[in-house]
Structures are given as C-alpha cells and as structure tokens.
Design an enzyme around this catalytic site. Structure first.
Site, mmCIF file in Angstrom:
data_model
loop_
_atom_site.group_PDB
_atom_site.id
_atom_site.type_symbol
_atom_site.label_atom_id
_atom_site.label_comp_id
_atom_site.label_asym_id
_atom_site.label_seq_id
_atom_site.Cartn_x
_atom_site.Cartn_y
_atom_site.Cartn_z
ATOM 1 N N TYR A 48 0.840 -1.212 0.000
ATOM 2 C CA TYR A 48 0.000 0.000 0.000
ATOM 3 C C TYR A 48 0.876 1.264 0.000
ATOM 4 O O TYR A 48 0.382 2.362 -0.240
ATOM 5 C CB TYR A 48 -0.940 0.067 1.218
ATOM 6 C CG TYR A 48 -1.931 -1.065 1.367
ATOM 7 C CD1 TYR A 48 -2.126 -2.005 0.355
ATOM 8 C CD2 TYR A 48 -2.697 -1.198 2.519
ATOM 9 C CE1 TYR A 48 -3.028 -3.049 0.499
ATOM 10 C CE2 TYR A 48 -3.611 -2.229 2.679
ATOM 11 C CZ TYR A 48 -3.763 -3.156 1.669
ATOM 12 O OH TYR A 48 -4.659 -4.186 1.827
ATOM 13 N N LEU A 184 -17.381 -4.043 2.868
ATOM 14 C CA LEU A 184 -18.515 -3.329 2.254
ATOM 15 C C LEU A 184 -18.537 -3.587 0.744
ATOM 16 O O LEU A 184 -19.145 -2.827 -0.013
ATOM 17 C CB LEU A 184 -18.399 -1.826 2.541
ATOM 18 C CG LEU A 184 -18.351 -1.470 4.039
ATOM 19 C CD1 LEU A 184 -18.016 0.007 4.247
ATOM 20 C CD2 LEU A 184 -19.672 -1.826 4.709
ATOM 21 N N LYS A 226 -12.863 0.555 5.073
ATOM 22 C CA LYS A 226 -12.026 1.714 4.780
ATOM 23 C C LYS A 226 -12.922 2.907 4.402
ATOM 24 O O LYS A 226 -13.898 2.759 3.663
ATOM 25 C CB LYS A 226 -11.101 1.367 3.610
ATOM 26 C CG LYS A 226 -10.279 2.496 3.093
ATOM 27 C CD LYS A 226 -10.660 2.828 1.671
ATOM 28 C CE LYS A 226 -9.990 4.090 1.200
ATOM 29 N NZ LYS A 226 -9.041 3.846 0.141
ATOM 30 N N SER A 227 -12.599 4.058 4.936
ATOM 31 C CA SER A 227 -13.234 5.281 4.475
ATOM 32 C C SER A 227 -12.250 6.414 4.698
ATOM 33 O O SER A 227 -11.527 6.416 5.692
ATOM 34 C CB SER A 227 -14.515 5.571 5.252
ATOM 35 O OG SER A 227 -14.984 6.849 4.867
ATOM 36 N N ASN A 236 -19.332 3.623 10.686
ATOM 37 C CA ASN A 236 -18.920 2.213 10.643
ATOM 38 C C ASN A 236 -18.533 1.663 12.020
ATOM 39 O O ASN A 236 -18.526 0.449 12.224
ATOM 40 C CB ASN A 236 -17.750 2.036 9.658
ATOM 41 C CG ASN A 236 -18.163 2.350 8.230
ATOM 42 O OD1 ASN A 236 -19.350 2.396 7.917
ATOM 43 N ND2 ASN A 236 -17.201 2.580 7.356
HETATM 44 N N1 NAP Z 1 -5.614 -8.658 1.913
HETATM 45 C C1 NAP Z 1 -6.016 -8.178 0.759
HETATM 46 O O1 NAP Z 1 -5.668 -8.678 -0.319
HETATM 47 C C2 NAP Z 1 -6.938 -6.992 0.759
HETATM 48 C C3 NAP Z 1 -7.620 -6.637 -0.419
HETATM 49 C C4 NAP Z 1 -8.474 -5.536 -0.381
HETATM 50 C C5 NAP Z 1 -8.664 -4.833 0.802
HETATM 51 N N2 NAP Z 1 -7.977 -5.189 1.939
HETATM 52 C C6 NAP Z 1 -8.148 -4.449 3.225
HETATM 53 O O2 NAP Z 1 -9.552 -4.277 3.462
HETATM 54 C C7 NAP Z 1 -9.817 -2.883 3.624
HETATM 55 C C8 NAP Z 1 -11.236 -2.542 3.196
HETATM 56 O O3 NAP Z 1 -11.446 -2.902 1.855
HETATM 57 P P1 NAP Z 1 -11.697 -1.811 0.700
HETATM 58 O O4 NAP Z 1 -10.979 -0.583 1.038
HETATM 59 O O5 NAP Z 1 -11.361 -2.497 -0.572
HETATM 60 O O6 NAP Z 1 -13.269 -1.641 0.655
HETATM 61 P P2 NAP Z 1 -14.499 -1.486 1.692
HETATM 62 O O7 NAP Z 1 -14.052 -1.138 3.059
HETATM 63 O O8 NAP Z 1 -15.356 -2.688 1.481
HETATM 64 O O9 NAP Z 1 -15.257 -0.249 1.033
HETATM 65 C C9 NAP Z 1 -14.648 1.006 0.928
HETATM 66 C C10 NAP Z 1 -15.586 1.910 0.120
HETATM 67 O O10 NAP Z 1 -16.817 2.101 0.815
HETATM 68 C C11 NAP Z 1 -17.032 3.496 1.032
HETATM 69 N N3 NAP Z 1 -17.617 3.601 2.389
HETATM 70 C C12 NAP Z 1 -17.037 3.250 3.573
HETATM 71 N N4 NAP Z 1 -17.896 3.451 4.590
HETATM 72 C C13 NAP Z 1 -19.035 3.926 4.041
HETATM 73 C C14 NAP Z 1 -20.279 4.307 4.591
HETATM 74 N N5 NAP Z 1 -20.511 4.231 5.900
HETATM 75 N N6 NAP Z 1 -21.253 4.754 3.735
HETATM 76 C C15 NAP Z 1 -21.013 4.833 2.409
HETATM 77 N N7 NAP Z 1 -19.855 4.490 1.821
HETATM 78 C C16 NAP Z 1 -18.866 4.035 2.632
HETATM 79 C C17 NAP Z 1 -15.687 4.158 0.934
HETATM 80 O O11 NAP Z 1 -15.830 5.463 0.462
HETATM 81 P P3 NAP Z 1 -15.425 6.765 1.350
HETATM 82 O O12 NAP Z 1 -13.943 6.713 1.531
HETATM 83 O O13 NAP Z 1 -15.896 7.882 0.476
HETATM 84 O O14 NAP Z 1 -16.193 6.678 2.635
HETATM 85 C C18 NAP Z 1 -14.989 3.282 -0.101
HETATM 86 O O15 NAP Z 1 -15.353 3.690 -1.419
HETATM 87 C C19 NAP Z 1 -8.731 -2.230 2.776
HETATM 88 O O16 NAP Z 1 -8.616 -0.847 3.007
HETATM 89 C C20 NAP Z 1 -7.534 -3.044 3.169
HETATM 90 O O17 NAP Z 1 -7.051 -2.625 4.427
HETATM 91 C C21 NAP Z 1 -7.125 -6.263 1.933
#
Ligand code: NAP
Length: 265
Positions: A48, A184, A226-227, A236
């Site tokens: 990252y 999410l 993540k946000s 959240n």
């Molecule tokens: N191990 C792996 O291979 C791997 C792969 C992917 C992810 N990850 C980890 O998992 C974490 C989370 O996954 P992710 O970042 O892919 O996606 P996520 O947490 O499923 O979704 C993030 C998205 O949702 C929006 N969001 C968050 N809270 C919200 C709310 N309450 N209402 C409306 N929209 C909301 C965010 O926008 P805003 O920022 O505008 O709120 C962003 O666009 C990553 O950051 C990382 O640490 C690990």
C-alpha cells in the site's frame, strides 16, 4: 469495541480500519482521525506504500502502543532470508518494535520459506501473531500441513455477497480466525441500494453499511472497512449497540452470489 481471541491468546479488535488505496499524503490524517474516533486496529500492507504514515499517526496519537493493533502484510518475498529482511524493513517504516499481526499478502513465492521466517520472527518477539491472506482452501491446507504455528488469521475477500462459509468452517476446525477484506464489497454490486439490506437497515434504524458490517462481526469475523471520510468512519464504528435477529441473518445469508466481485482470487 469487541475483541476476538486468537489461537495464541492475543486479543484483536473485531473491527478495524483499512488503508488500501489511501494515498500516503493523506494516510497520516485519515489514520489519526480514525484513532481519535475510537479505532484501535489499523490494517496496512507493504504494497500500500503507507506503512510509514500509519506508524507516524500511531505515534502521534498519544495512545499507548499496547492499546493499538497493527496489521501489515508481506509483499514480494521469495526466500527465508529475504523475508527476515522484509519484516525488519516493515518494522523500520512503521517505527515500531513489534507488529501485532503479520500476514503473507497472497499465496505466491515459496510460502513455506516465507512462513518459516515469520515463525522465527514470532519466536524472536518481533510479531505478536502471524497469519495469511487470500489463502483459499487449497493453499490454506497446503500450509497447514507444513507449518509449525497454525496461522492465527486468514484475511480473505468476504462480504454479504461472498460469505466464504465453507472456508470459514474449515478454519474454525483448525483454529484460524477469519477476517474480511472489503467488508462493504468496496461499494460493488449496488450494495448501498440492495433492497434486502435497505429494508433491514430501516427496521433496525441503521445504515446499509452498519448492517453489512454487523452481519460479519456478529459471526466473529473481523472486518476492516475503509473510508477517508470521518462521517463514514464514525458510522462504521457504531455497530455495537444492536443485534441482527435470526430472520435478518437468514435474509442476508441468501445474498450470497457464489463468486468473486473482484476476480483476484
Ligand atoms: N488482503 C487483501 O488482499 C486486501 C484486499 C483488499 C482490501 N484489503 C483491506 O480491506 C480494507 C477494506 O477494503 P476496501 O478498502 O477495498 O473496501 P471497503 O471497506 O469494502 O469499502 C470502501 C468503500 O466504501 C465506502 N464507504 C465506507 N464506509 C461507508 C459508509 N458508511 N457509507 C457509504 N460508503 C462508505 C468508501 O468510500 P469513502 O472513503 O468515500 O467513505 C470506499 O469507497 C482495505 O482498506 C484493506 O485494508 C485487503
């Protein structure tokens, strides 16, 4: 905050803060905000490119190191020696004496050599727990048949549309806790307007995001949403003052689509 006890007795917050695709120039601000709102678990990774900024935010937060739970993930390691060096480089970037949870980011390279070096660093006190990420059944079992220390955590793509029921049952038998990435669904599949989630959100006076997260954490699945916006970070976190009833859980179980929305694993 609620905690999950991992297989070596270490306690991990069930809800953490994700930093994938958070650009380094705003990571310190975002992580500082998340910690001040009450997050204690932060998920970063070597690839990252923001471990340094995560470490700085943790240091500046004034929260005792032992109250924080820092996860990072190895990237691009090949050999045993290579991995030992890579762990030290993460510790240096984070500016920390130990990492709470170190994961192999994905099952590539010589996973036995890499994991062996993680076991050594665990014994040396550099890592409080060790685990894997993106290890689906086949790779997970390969490692289990070879390792000395059972992975404490497997962080895998898991959300309402992809629930990983079979893998979770296997991990439960072996003693690995399941952690969700993209809890999410990263907004995919029109999750915010899903009629089942919208209706359950309404009847519980909660948001769709809170319902999607509660579905996971109520089953003991750790999640790292993540946000970059404080409003969403706070929303959240507000998932510990209600429970989904059996019927809500059953309705959400039916949202499983049987395949990945990301196509990575
Ligand atoms: N191990 C792996 O291979 C791997 C792969 C992917 C992810 N990850 C980890 O998992 C974490 C989370 O996954 P992710 O970042 O892919 O996606 P996520 O947490 O499923 O979704 C993030 C998205 O949702 C929006 N969001 C968050 N809270 C919200 C709310 N309450 N209402 C409306 N929209 C909301 C965010 O926008 P805003 O920022 O505008 O709120 C962003 O666009 C990553 O950051 C990382 O640490 C690990």
């Amino acid at each position: 905050m609620e905690y999950v006890t991992l297989n070596n007795g270490v306690r991990m917050p069930v809800l953490g803060y994700g930093t994938y695709q958070t650009p380094p120039d705003i990571t310190e601000k975002c992580v500082s905000e998340a910690i001040s709102l009450g997050y204690r678990s932060i998920d970063t990774a070597q690839c990252y490119g923001n471990e340094k900024e995560v470490g700085t935010a943790c240091k500046k937060s004034g929260i005792a190191r032992k109250e924080l739970f820092i996860t990072t993930k190895l990237w691009g390691c090949h050999s045993y020696q290579d991995t030992l060096r890579s762990i030290d480089s993460s510790l240096k970037r984070l500016n920390m004496d130990y990492i709470d949870l170190l994961l192999i980011h994905e099952p590539t390279g010589d996973i036995y050599e890499i994991y062996g070096a993680m076991e050594k660093s665990y014994k040396d006190g550099k890592l409080r727990t060790i685990g894997v990420s993106n290890f689906l059944e086949e790779n997970y079992l390969k490692l289990i048949n070879h390792c000395k220390i059972i992975p404490a955590v497997n962080q895998v793509e898991t959300y309402v549309f992809r629930q990983q029921q079979k893998l979770r049952e296997l991990e439960c038998q072996i003693g690995t806790k399941h952690e969700s990435w993209s809890p999410l669904a990263c907004g995919k599949n029109n999750i915010w307007h899903n009629p089942v989630l919208v209706q359950i959100a309404k009847s519980n006076s909660k948001s769709v995001s809170q319902i999607a997260l509660k579905f996971l954490i109520q089953q003991g699945i750790m999640a790292v949403p993540k946000s970059i916006h404080a409003k969403h970070m706070k929303e959240n976190l507000e998932v510990f003052d209600f429970d989904l009833d059996a019927e809500d859980m059953q309705q959400i179980r039916k949202l499983e689509i049987g395949n990945s929305l990301f196509g990575w694993w």
